[in-house]
Write an enzyme that holds these catalytic residues in place. Structure first.
Site, PDB file in Angstrom:
ATOM      1  N   LYS A  13     -52.333   9.154  34.506  1.00 26.55           N
ATOM      2  CA  LYS A  13     -51.968  10.274  35.384  1.00 26.55           C
ATOM      3  C   LYS A  13     -51.239  11.368  34.607  1.00 26.55           C
ATOM      4  CE  LYS A  13     -49.518   7.672  38.142  1.00 26.55           C
ATOM      5  NZ  LYS A  13     -49.688   6.373  37.468  1.00 26.55           N
ATOM      6  N   ARG A  88     -46.555   7.880  46.630  1.00 25.13           N
ATOM      7  CA  ARG A  88     -46.677   6.538  46.103  1.00 25.13           C
ATOM      8  C   ARG A  88     -46.514   5.479  47.178  1.00 25.13           C
ATOM      9  NH1 ARG A  88     -45.192   7.055  40.531  1.00 25.13           N
ATOM     10  NH2 ARG A  88     -45.018   5.034  39.581  1.00 25.13           N
ATOM     11  N   ARG A 127     -47.402   2.714  24.681  1.00 26.11           N
ATOM     12  CA  ARG A 127     -47.067   4.133  24.902  1.00 26.11           C
ATOM     13  C   ARG A 127     -45.769   4.507  24.183  1.00 26.11           C
ATOM     14  NH1 ARG A 127     -46.776   6.241  30.846  1.00 26.11           N
ATOM     15  NH2 ARG A 127     -45.430   4.427  31.063  1.00 26.11           N
ATOM     16  N   ARG A 160     -40.424   4.018  26.606  1.00 14.90           N
ATOM     17  CA  ARG A 160     -39.758   4.013  27.911  1.00 14.90           C
ATOM     18  C   ARG A 160     -39.215   2.621  28.192  1.00 14.90           C
ATOM     19  NH1 ARG A 160     -43.620   6.847  32.318  1.00 14.90           N
ATOM     20  NH2 ARG A 160     -42.972   5.012  33.494  1.00 14.90           N
ATOM     21  N   ARG A 171     -44.166  -3.418  38.010  1.00 10.95           N
ATOM     22  CA  ARG A 171     -44.710  -2.114  38.418  1.00 10.95           C
ATOM     23  C   ARG A 171     -46.146  -2.255  38.927  1.00 10.95           C
ATOM     24  NH1 ARG A 171     -43.938   0.873  33.094  1.00 10.95           N
ATOM     25  NH2 ARG A 171     -45.123   2.548  34.092  1.00 10.95           N
TER      26      ARG A 171
END
Ligand code: AP5
Ligand code: MG
Ligand code: ZN
Length: 217
Positions: A13, A88, A127, A160, A171
Site C-alpha cells: 500500500k 481499516r 522492509r 520498523r 498484524r
C-alpha cells in the site's frame, strides 16, 4: 481523484500510494505514518497510539477517524488523496463515507492490492525505512544503492519495530478479522477494483493506474 487502498500488511500500500500520488498529483495520507510522526514527536496522541501499534493492534476508531477528518480537511487535500491504511474497520469505512458526504465529496475507488499470505512475512521482515524522508526499501526486493543508506537523502535506514516476526503475525490476524470485511463493503457500493499485487512494484503500479482509469505513455 480520491482513492482508498486496501490490502494486508505488506501488500504494498505504501509503495503504491507514493506512485499513485505522484501520477495524479494528489496527497498521500498514511495513517500509519501519521501515528509514527506523532509517536516520534512525543505528542499525547502518539504516545497513546504507540501502545496499540507496538502490539500490532489497531488504534481505536474514534481517535483515528478524528485524525483523518482533520487531515483531509487541509488545503493540500483539496485536489484529492490516496488513503493508505484507512479505513481499516467497517466503522471506519462508514465514518469515511459520512465525512466525505458532509464535504460534498465522493470516493472514486477502493483499490484492493491482492497478495498471497505466504509472501507477506518476507516482505515485512525485510522492509527498511528511511527515518528522515520516509522512503521505503526492502533488503532483497528493493535494495538501496548502498546497503543500509537512503538513496534519496543519505540517512541510515531503520527497521520498523512492528516488523518483527511475532508482531507481524498479530498484524496479519488483525487484518483478517477486522479489515478484510471492507473488501465486501466496497464491492457492495460498486467501488472495489482488485489488482494483482504479487508482481514487481512497477508492474503493480501499471495495473493500478489501468484499474483506476488512467493511461500510461
Ligand atoms: P501501517 O503503517 O498502515 O502498516 P500496515 O497496514 O501493516 O501496512 P504496511 O505499512 O506494513 O504495509 P504496506 O502495505 O504499506 O506495504 P509496503 O509498501 O511498505 O500501520 C501500522 C500500525 O498503525 C497498525 O498496525 C495500527 O496499529 C496503526 N494504524 C494505522 N492505520 C490505522 C487505522 N486506520 N486504524 C487503526 N490503527 C491504525 O511494502 C512492504 C515491503 O514489501 C517493503 O519493504 C516494500 O519495499 C516491499 N514491496 C512492496 N511492493 C513489493 C512488490 N510488488 N514486490 C516485492 N516487494 C515489494
Ligand atoms: Mg505502509
Ligand atoms: Zn531518506
Amino acid at each position: 481523484m480520491r482513492i482508498v487502498l486496501l490490502g494486508a500488511p505488506g501488500a504494498g500500500k505504501g509503495t503504491q500510494a507514493e506512485a499513485l500520488a505522484a501520477y495524479w498529483k494528489i496527497v498521500h495520507i498514511s495513517t500509519g505514518d501519521l501515528f509514527r510522526y506523532h509517536r516520534d514527536h512525543g505528542t499525547a496522541l502518539g504516545i497513546m497510539a504507540n501502545e496499540f501499534m507496538a502490539q500490532g493492534q489497531l488504534v481505536p476508531d474514534g481517535v483515528t477517524q478524528a485524525m483523518v477528518e482533520e487531515r483531509i480537511g487541509q488545503a493540500d487535500a483539496g485536489n484529492g488523496f490516496v488513503l493508505d491504511g484507512f479505513p481499516r474497520t467497517l466503522p471506519q469505512g462508514q465514518a469515511l463515507a459520512a465525512m466525505l458526504q458532509a464535504r460534498h465529496e465522493k470516493l472514486d475507488a477502493a483499490l484492493y492490492i491482492e497478495v498471497p499470505e505466504s509472501v507477506l512475512m518476507d516482505r515485512l521482515v525485510g522492509r527498511r525505512i528511511c527515518p528522515e524522508c520516509k522512503a521505503n526499501y526492502h533488503v532483497a526486493f528493493h535494495p538501496p544503492r548502498v546497503a543500509g543508506v537512503c538513496d534519496q537523502c543519505g540517512a541510515v535506514l531503520v527497521q520498523r519495530d512492528d516488523d518483527l516476526p511475532q508482531t507481524v503475525q498479530t498484524r496479519l490476524a488483525v487484518y483478517k478479522e477486522q479489515t478484510a470485511p471492507l473488501i465486501a463493503f466496497y464491492q457492495g457500493v460498486g467501488l472495489l477494483r482488485t489488482i494483482n499485487g504479487n508482481q514487481s512494484p512497477s508492474e503493480v503500479t501499471l495495473a493500478a493506474v489501468a484499474a483506476l482509469g488512467g493511461t500510461h505513455d
